[in-house]
Design a protein around this motif. Structure first.
Motif, PDB file in Angstrom:
ATOM      1  N   GLU A 130     -30.428 -29.412 -33.117  1.00 35.36           N
ATOM      2  CA  GLU A 130     -30.542 -30.263 -34.290  1.00 35.36           C
ATOM      3  C   GLU A 130     -30.430 -29.448 -35.580  1.00 35.36           C
ATOM      4  OE1 GLU A 130     -34.151 -32.431 -33.965  1.00 35.36           O
ATOM      5  OE2 GLU A 130     -33.441 -33.722 -32.331  1.00 35.36           O
ATOM      6  N   GLY A 131     -29.495 -28.510 -35.548  1.00 40.15           N
ATOM      7  CA  GLY A 131     -29.201 -27.733 -36.743  1.00 40.15           C
ATOM      8  C   GLY A 131     -30.164 -26.584 -37.005  1.00 40.15           C
ATOM      9  N   LYS A 132     -31.137 -26.389 -36.149  1.00 40.08           N
ATOM     10  CA  LYS A 132     -32.119 -25.318 -36.343  1.00 40.08           C
ATOM     11  C   LYS A 132     -31.910 -24.231 -35.298  1.00 40.08           C
ATOM     12  CE  LYS A 132     -35.684 -28.370 -38.221  1.00 40.08           C
ATOM     13  NZ  LYS A 132     -37.081 -28.852 -38.080  1.00 40.08           N
ATOM     14  N   ALA A 133     -32.002 -22.981 -35.759  1.00 38.07           N
ATOM     15  CA  ALA A 133     -31.831 -21.847 -34.859  1.00 38.07           C
ATOM     16  C   ALA A 133     -33.077 -21.682 -34.002  1.00 38.07           C
ATOM     17  CB  ALA A 133     -31.572 -20.577 -35.663  1.00 38.07           C
ATOM     18  N   ARG A 134     -32.823 -21.375 -32.735  1.00 41.24           N
ATOM     19  CA  ARG A 134     -33.919 -21.154 -31.803  1.00 41.24           C
ATOM     20  C   ARG A 134     -33.677 -19.842 -31.060  1.00 41.24           C
ATOM     21  NH1 ARG A 134     -36.255 -24.645 -34.216  1.00 41.24           N
ATOM     22  NH2 ARG A 134     -37.062 -26.617 -33.376  1.00 41.24           N
ATOM     23  N   GLU A 135     -34.741 -19.232 -30.589  1.00 37.96           N
ATOM     24  CA  GLU A 135     -34.634 -17.999 -29.822  1.00 37.96           C
ATOM     25  C   GLU A 135     -35.671 -18.046 -28.716  1.00 37.96           C
ATOM     26  OE1 GLU A 135     -33.803 -13.727 -31.372  1.00 37.96           O
ATOM     27  OE2 GLU A 135     -35.963 -13.873 -31.099  1.00 37.96           O
ATOM     28  N   ALA A 136     -35.171 -18.032 -27.471  1.00 37.58           N
ATOM     29  CA  ALA A 136     -36.055 -18.126 -26.312  1.00 37.58           C
ATOM     30  C   ALA A 136     -36.169 -16.776 -25.640  1.00 37.58           C
ATOM     31  CB  ALA A 136     -35.531 -19.162 -25.326  1.00 37.58           C
ATOM     32  N   ALA A 137     -37.378 -16.343 -25.326  1.00 38.09           N
ATOM     33  CA  ALA A 137     -37.607 -15.098 -24.609  1.00 38.09           C
ATOM     34  C   ALA A 137     -37.371 -15.320 -23.127  1.00 38.09           C
ATOM     35  CB  ALA A 137     -39.025 -14.608 -24.854  1.00 38.09           C
ATOM     36  N   LEU A 138     -36.586 -14.411 -22.509  1.00 42.20           N
ATOM     37  CA  LEU A 138     -36.228 -14.553 -21.100  1.00 42.20           C
ATOM     38  C   LEU A 138     -36.953 -13.558 -20.205  1.00 42.20           C
ATOM     39  CD1 LEU A 138     -32.382 -15.023 -21.567  1.00 42.20           C
ATOM     40  CD2 LEU A 138     -34.128 -16.788 -21.323  1.00 42.20           C
ATOM     41  N   GLY A 139     -37.559 -12.551 -20.770  1.00 42.98           N
ATOM     42  CA  GLY A 139     -38.253 -11.555 -19.980  1.00 42.98           C
ATOM     43  C   GLY A 139     -37.830 -10.160 -20.365  1.00 42.98           C
ATOM     44  N   ALA A 140     -38.410  -9.174 -19.714  1.00 48.48           N
ATOM     45  CA  ALA A 140     -38.121  -7.779 -20.008  1.00 48.48           C
ATOM     46  C   ALA A 140     -37.796  -7.046 -18.717  1.00 48.48           C
ATOM     47  CB  ALA A 140     -39.324  -7.134 -20.713  1.00 48.48           C
ATOM     48  N   TRP A 141     -36.654  -6.391 -18.728  1.00 45.36           N
ATOM     49  CA  TRP A 141     -36.269  -5.545 -17.582  1.00 45.36           C
ATOM     50  C   TRP A 141     -36.847  -4.158 -17.803  1.00 45.36           C
ATOM     51  CZ3 TRP A 141     -33.752  -0.941 -17.198  1.00 45.36           C
ATOM     52  CH2 TRP A 141     -33.301  -0.550 -15.937  1.00 45.36           C
ATOM     53  N   PRO A 142     -37.360  -3.446 -16.822  1.00 45.28           N
ATOM     54  CA  PRO A 142     -37.267  -3.708 -15.367  1.00 45.28           C
ATOM     55  C   PRO A 142     -38.438  -4.506 -14.806  1.00 45.28           C
ATOM     56  CG  PRO A 142     -38.091  -1.507 -15.710  1.00 45.28           C
ATOM     57  CD  PRO A 142     -37.843  -2.060 -17.077  1.00 45.28           C
ATOM     58  N   ARG A 143     -39.390  -4.936 -15.653  1.00 47.91           N
ATOM     59  CA  ARG A 143     -40.498  -5.742 -15.124  1.00 47.91           C
ATOM     60  C   ARG A 143     -39.971  -6.998 -14.470  1.00 47.91           C
ATOM     61  NH1 ARG A 143     -44.044  -8.112 -19.666  1.00 47.91           N
ATOM     62  NH2 ARG A 143     -42.174  -9.434 -19.732  1.00 47.91           N
ATOM     63  N   ASP A 144     -38.988  -7.637 -15.127  1.00 49.83           N
ATOM     64  CA  ASP A 144     -38.325  -8.818 -14.560  1.00 49.83           C
ATOM     65  C   ASP A 144     -36.919  -8.399 -14.141  1.00 49.83           C
ATOM     66  OD1 ASP A 144     -40.514 -10.526 -15.207  1.00 49.83           O
ATOM     67  OD2 ASP A 144     -39.822 -10.573 -17.289  1.00 49.83           O
ATOM     68  N   ALA A 145     -36.571  -8.722 -12.912  1.00 49.58           N
ATOM     69  CA  ALA A 145     -35.239  -8.376 -12.424  1.00 49.58           C
ATOM     70  C   ALA A 145     -34.178  -9.118 -13.232  1.00 49.58           C
ATOM     71  CB  ALA A 145     -35.114  -8.714 -10.944  1.00 49.58           C
ATOM     72  N   LEU A 146     -32.984  -8.562 -13.263  1.00 45.67           N
ATOM     73  CA  LEU A 146     -31.896  -9.176 -14.035  1.00 45.67           C
ATOM     74  C   LEU A 146     -31.551 -10.557 -13.509  1.00 45.67           C
ATOM     75  CD1 LEU A 146     -29.940  -8.701 -16.371  1.00 45.67           C
ATOM     76  CD2 LEU A 146     -28.349  -7.639 -14.753  1.00 45.67           C
ATOM     77  N   ASP A 147     -31.626 -10.746 -12.170  1.00 43.84           N
ATOM     78  CA  ASP A 147     -31.353 -12.068 -11.601  1.00 43.84           C
ATOM     79  C   ASP A 147     -32.365 -13.102 -12.078  1.00 43.84           C
ATOM     80  OD1 ASP A 147     -29.222 -11.018 -10.276  1.00 43.84           O
ATOM     81  OD2 ASP A 147     -30.319 -10.694  -8.381  1.00 43.84           O
ATOM     82  N   VAL A 148     -33.617 -12.705 -12.204  1.00 43.48           N
ATOM     83  CA  VAL A 148     -34.654 -13.622 -12.709  1.00 43.48           C
ATOM     84  C   VAL A 148     -34.370 -14.000 -14.154  1.00 43.48           C
ATOM     85  CG1 VAL A 148     -37.116 -13.870 -13.186  1.00 43.48           C
ATOM     86  CG2 VAL A 148     -36.363 -12.718 -11.104  1.00 43.48           C
ATOM     87  N   VAL A 149     -33.939 -13.020 -14.918  1.00 38.64           N
ATOM     88  CA  VAL A 149     -33.605 -13.280 -16.325  1.00 38.64           C
ATOM     89  C   VAL A 149     -32.468 -14.277 -16.422  1.00 38.64           C
ATOM     90  CG1 VAL A 149     -32.712 -12.224 -18.443  1.00 38.64           C
ATOM     91  CG2 VAL A 149     -34.456 -11.046 -17.097  1.00 38.64           C
ATOM     92  N   ARG A 150     -31.435 -14.101 -15.560  1.00 39.05           N
ATOM     93  CA  ARG A 150     -30.281 -15.014 -15.581  1.00 39.05           C
ATOM     94  C   ARG A 150     -30.703 -16.430 -15.172  1.00 39.05           C
ATOM     95  NH1 ARG A 150     -25.626 -12.408 -16.418  1.00 39.05           N
ATOM     96  NH2 ARG A 150     -25.497 -10.159 -15.951  1.00 39.05           N
TER      97      ARG A 150
END
Length: 514
Positions: A69-89
């Protein structure tokens, strides 16, 4: 929803790399070093991460940016290597799917977080309100005894132990009657009833002291939390103590010995001692004289303006007869500041005689029952007040002659009245009130309060000690006493006994004329 992964663009820092056939992988991340700190990684599918190099190694914090709706958003997906890359995806795919269906994951999360924070704030506010109500309830239960203990610990912090003990003894008359009464329930009647009981028992000074300390107590409480919230009006100030005190009551705070009374007192001491010592046979019916040491102490208090507790605690080591100085240590003064008295010739003669009597002892005035200890103020004051006790005590412990022996024409007198008398003589000699206050060793705060001045400023900026002027005042007081009829001969050394004549007893003096 599955994103195409056969073609991707690799971004390292702000530099666009060449078109790759491979996206970010675990192997590529494992090759990152501390030199890559701060760089942004992007695989072209919307997944981006920022490299952080720390003491525990290299990490990549992944985020997904989108617009809703015209507003910028930024979602945190996790931090590698604590979170595997597949989990992030997988998290990326989930968020993109929710966005595609018209949902705002970040906004919803922010709303939930804001709601939780609001609820937590409400809970915290409710807890504070409960604590405040409990504290208020506890404060409402505070009693007059609780108030006294709080005031006593602060107000008496700089007083001597004996002075503080006397204050507690006096206030116990009120605490015994209303100590368990809540502060909010204390009424003028509580104080008035105690004052009346003391007056009816013939203890007018005690009644006045109880009222005085009650006024000071509630005045102190009116400036401090939580006490000031417990009452609106100082109940002690609503008690008119002057109306309760008998009209013929002599206020000790106004007693000053006239010149004729000083001469009369000297003659009484000498005549009583002479009659007692030279009497052959039974001494029944004769007045018991005070000791010569106590008599000299009386004249020293008059000549130096010392307090009774100061002269009783004095040691010979603090007196320099050749230099004519008397040092009072801070531990013995009322204001807890050391003080030096410049001795007049009159005072020096008294001390020299006293030194012949007690100079071999540590204390200037040894205790009459134990010479290793100092004389107590109660012993010295008792020797004086006991010889003015006729008609004031129900139980007779001394003869009538002794109980009447020191009652002067102007009425009863105390050791403290000698300070007032000496100060008044200094005033007659023309000395300024400020010099006299310093000779009395009154605190700077007391001097400033009487002049409505800021005592902190006086203490900070006015540093002159007035030693020269104070020396002149003490010497003028000594000369005045020497000039009184026969005082020098009788007080400051042995000699002919002179009995005051009628004119002297009438109190016709230069001071009265002044």
């Amino acid at each position: 929803m599955r994103l195409p992964s056969d073609r991707g663009i690799c971004f390292v820092g702000k530099t666009v790399g060449k078109i790759c056939s491979q996206t970010l992988s675990e192997g590529a991340l494992q090759k990152l070093t501390a030199a890559d700190h701060g760089r942004i990684l992007n695989d072209g599918t919307g997944l981006s991460g920022k490299v952080h190099a720390g003491s525990k190694g290299v990490a990549v914090h992944f985020r997904y940016r989108y617009r809703f709706e015209g507003k910028a958003r930024e979602a945190a997906l996790g931090a590698w290597p604590r979170d595997a890359l597949d989990v992030v995806r997988e998290r990326l795919e989930e968020i993109r799917l929710r966005v595609a269906r018209g949902s705002d994951p970040v906004g919803q999360r922010q709303a939930v977080t804001a709601k939780i924070e609001l609820e937590q704030a409400q809970v915290a506010r409710q807890q504070r309100e409960v604590v405040a109500r409990e504290r208020e309830h506890a404060e409402q239960q505070l009693t007059l005894r609780d108030l006294f203990e709080a005031w006593f610990s602060e107000a008496m912090a700089e007083n001597t132990a004996r002075s503080a003990q006397n204050v507690r003894y006096i206030f116990n008359h009120l605490l015994a009657h209303a100590g368990d009464v809540r502060v909010s329930d204390v009424r003028p009647e509580h104080i008035r009833k105690v004052a009346k009981a003391q007056i009816e028992a013939g203890k007018v000074p005690t009644a006045i002291a109880v009222h005085m300390y009650a006024v000071a107590l509630f005045t102190w409480a009116g400036r401090r939390k939580p006490w000031r919230q417990l009452f609106e009006v100082n109940p002690a100030e609503e008690v008119d103590i002057d109306r309760l005190v008998p009209p013929d009551h002599q206020s000790w705070s106004e007693r000053v010995l006239a010149d004729g009374e000083i001469i009369e007192l000297r003659s009484r001491f000498a005549a009583i001692r002479s009659a007692f010592e030279f009497r052959i046979g039974s001494r029944r019916g004769l007045a018991m004289p005070v000791s010569r040491e106590q008599e000299l102490a009386v004249w020293l208090m008059l000549a130096t303006l010392m307090r009774i507790n100061e002269i009783c605690a004095a040691r010979w080591e603090h007196i320099d007869l050749p230099q004519g100085t008397w040092q009072i240590p801070s531990a013995q003064t009322k204001n807890r500041r050391s003080f030096t008295i410049q001795l007049s010739g009159f005072a020096l003669r008294l001390l020299r005689e006293l030194h012949t009597l007690t100079g071999s002892r540590v204390h200037v005035l040894p205790h009459p029952e134990d010479a290793q200890k100092p004389c107590t103020p109660s012993v010295l004051q008792g020797a004086i007040s006991g010889r003015q006790s006729w008609g004031r005590r129900t139980k007779r412990t001394i003869s009538e002659a002794t109980a009447r022996s020191l009652i002067l024409p102007g009425g009863l007198w105390s050791c403290h009245d000698l300070r007032r008398t000496g100060a008044t003589i200094m005033q007659v000699c023309g000395f300024d009130e400020g010099i006299i206050e310093r000779c009395l060793n009154h605190s700077i705060a007391t001097q400033a309060r009487r002049k409505n001045l800021n005592w902190t400023l006086l203490r900070t900026y006015q540093r002159y000690d007035y030693a020269k002027e104070m020396r002149a005042a003490w010497h003028a007081l000594g000369e005045y006493l020497e000039n009184l009829d026969g005082v020098l001969t009788q007080i400051a050394g042995p000699g002919e006994i002179v009995v005051a004549n009628d004119a002297s007893m009438a109190g016709s003096s230069r001071r009265d004329a002044a």
